[in-house]
Design a protein around this motif. Structure first.
Motif, PDB file in Angstrom:
ATOM      1  N   LEU A  98      44.799  45.293  34.626  1.00 53.91           N
ATOM      2  CA  LEU A  98      46.061  45.684  35.064  1.00 53.91           C
ATOM      3  C   LEU A  98      46.785  46.923  34.163  1.00 53.91           C
ATOM      4  CD1 LEU A  98      47.728  41.985  35.734  1.00 53.91           C
ATOM      5  CD2 LEU A  98      46.740  43.765  37.156  1.00 53.91           C
ATOM      6  N   GLU A  99      46.250  46.644  32.973  1.00 51.84           N
ATOM      7  CA  GLU A  99      46.831  47.754  31.944  1.00 51.84           C
ATOM      8  C   GLU A  99      46.265  48.938  32.333  1.00 51.84           C
ATOM      9  OE1 GLU A  99      47.035  47.650  27.148  1.00 51.84           O
ATOM     10  OE2 GLU A  99      45.029  47.796  28.092  1.00 51.84           O
ATOM     11  N   GLY A 127      53.262  42.838  36.082  1.00 50.27           N
ATOM     12  CA  GLY A 127      53.323  43.443  37.356  1.00 50.27           C
ATOM     13  C   GLY A 127      52.265  42.695  38.412  1.00 50.27           C
ATOM     14  N   ARG A 128      51.665  43.399  39.574  1.00 50.19           N
ATOM     15  CA  ARG A 128      50.749  42.837  40.373  1.00 50.19           C
ATOM     16  C   ARG A 128      49.491  42.108  39.807  1.00 50.19           C
ATOM     17  NH1 ARG A 128      45.817  45.764  41.212  1.00 50.19           N
ATOM     18  NH2 ARG A 128      45.891  47.783  40.042  1.00 50.19           N
ATOM     19  N   SER A 129      49.172  40.957  40.155  1.00 57.56           N
ATOM     20  CA  SER A 129      47.948  40.320  39.529  1.00 57.56           C
ATOM     21  C   SER A 129      47.393  39.379  40.634  1.00 57.56           C
ATOM     22  CB  SER A 129      48.759  39.130  38.728  1.00 57.56           C
ATOM     23  OG  SER A 129      47.785  38.306  38.048  1.00 57.56           O
ATOM     24  N   PHE A 130      46.780  38.305  40.416  1.00 56.02           N
ATOM     25  CA  PHE A 130      46.080  37.605  41.050  1.00 56.02           C
ATOM     26  C   PHE A 130      46.405  36.216  41.445  1.00 56.02           C
ATOM     27  CE2 PHE A 130      43.405  40.580  38.633  1.00 56.02           C
ATOM     28  CZ  PHE A 130      42.753  41.246  39.628  1.00 56.02           C
ATOM     29  N   THR A 131      45.922  35.536  42.214  1.00 57.21           N
ATOM     30  CA  THR A 131      46.442  34.131  42.679  1.00 57.21           C
ATOM     31  C   THR A 131      45.716  33.053  41.629  1.00 57.21           C
ATOM     32  OG1 THR A 131      44.733  33.767  44.388  1.00 57.21           O
ATOM     33  CG2 THR A 131      46.852  34.599  44.923  1.00 57.21           C
ATOM     34  N   ASP A 132      44.688  33.553  41.234  1.00 63.35           N
ATOM     35  CA  ASP A 132      43.796  32.830  40.292  1.00 63.35           C
ATOM     36  C   ASP A 132      43.397  33.416  39.065  1.00 63.35           C
ATOM     37  OD1 ASP A 132      42.330  30.657  39.038  1.00 63.35           O
ATOM     38  OD2 ASP A 132      41.041  30.443  40.835  1.00 63.35           O
TER      39      ASP A 132
END
Length: 308
Positions: free
Chosen positions: A179-180, A140-145
């Protein structure tokens, strides 16, 4: 007074560690700077100590091993983790820490922005984008780096993180842990510079990229077992049906099954697929219980007062 710790994992960074320590001591004068030396063969530890850092030694090789030790040994309310290669912007550290504390975040990632080709090679940029996309698709949602080495953590995050990785794949595990548990996180663009002359990267684009992909696969299996085993079960069932279709047509036409080994293989594949599906259902229940326990451990850690 909030306690702030700057954590610097190091391996053979004699050329840059003094500048890194001095830069963060200047930008965060109230913080204690720790350098965790990982069996350096140069004078990294001595130079760091002379620059004003507290030096600890970690004998088990690998950045993941160092991070595990740092998080276990250091007590603080906010933790700034940065590489010792003097490529990250120390001047923004106070703003990063302040935002973490003011917004009640658990992890703030300093995403790398650089126009210098030598600082951020194309292979690393492409690999980072690919791995970030994989993590986003799986979790799911994450980061760009997701591979940035410049991060700020809350005490809750640090004391609830059970690191399993040993090498540079630790950044992926740090991201997935947040995220988890659906922790409040953020990302801030930060300047990323080239290594000074005489300093060399320890990263290997292909070797470490494969290791990170392997870590993502293992995390997918352990954290999303229902999806993982459902995919495997579906593959087995599909292969079984493809191989069985000619046999079914022959049987309908002649009443015979001439290729008995293929028929046995089809049955075995279908049974194996059913077993994988059952494993996914069972492990999904186990994983949910484990995540609940991790969530309780996370919530059990006291936060610093809002305006301490």
């Amino acid at each position: 007074m909030r306690r702030i710790a700057v954590l610097i994992p190091c391996y053979n960074e004699a050329a840059t560690i003094a500048a890194t320590v001095q830069a963060f001591r200047a930008s965060l004068p109230q913080a204690q700077v720790y350098v965790f030396d990982n069996n350096s063969q140069d004078d990294t530890a001595g130079i760091a100590r002379a620059a004003g850092a507290l030096v600890r030694h970690v004998s088990e090789q690998g950045k993941g091993s160092v991070v595990r030790r740092m998080f276990a040994d250091v007590e603080a309310d906010a933790y700034v983790m940065v590489d010792g290669d003097h490529t990250y912007d120390a001047q923004v550290a106070p703003q990063l820490v302040q935002r973490l504390l003011d917004d009640g975040l658990d992890m703030l990632v300093g995403s790398r922005v650089s126009e210098e080709q030598a600082a951020y090679r194309f292979g690393h940029r492409f690999g980072n984008a690919l791995l970030t996309g994989v993590v986003t698709a799986l979790f799911g949602r994450s980061f760009t780096d997701i591979l940035s080495g410049y991060r700020v953590f809350s005490r809750r995050y640090v004391k609830s993180f059970a690191a399993h990785s040993t090498g540079f794949e630790i950044e992926t595990e740090l991201t997935v842990h947040a995220l988890e548990l659906r922790m409040p996180v953020a990302e801030v663009a930060t300047r990323y510079g080239a290594r000074p002359e005489g300093s060399f990267s320890k990263l290997n684009t292909y070797r470490d990229g494969w290791r990170i992909l392997g870590t993502i696969a293992r995390l997918f299996k352990s954290e999303k077992p229902l999806a993982f085993y459902t995919l495997a079960a579906s593959a087995c069932a599909l292969l079984s049906l493809v191989l069985a279709w000619p046999l079914v047509l022959t049987y309908l036409q002649t009443g015979l099954v001439p290729r008995l080994p293929t028929a046995v293989l089809c049955s075995a594949l279908m049974l194996f697929g059913v077993m994988l599906a059952v494993c996914g259902i069972v492990l999904d229940a186990v994983t949910k219980a484990r995540i609940e326990q991790k969530r309780f451990a996370y919530l059990a850690v006291a936060l610093a007062p809002p305006h301490a």
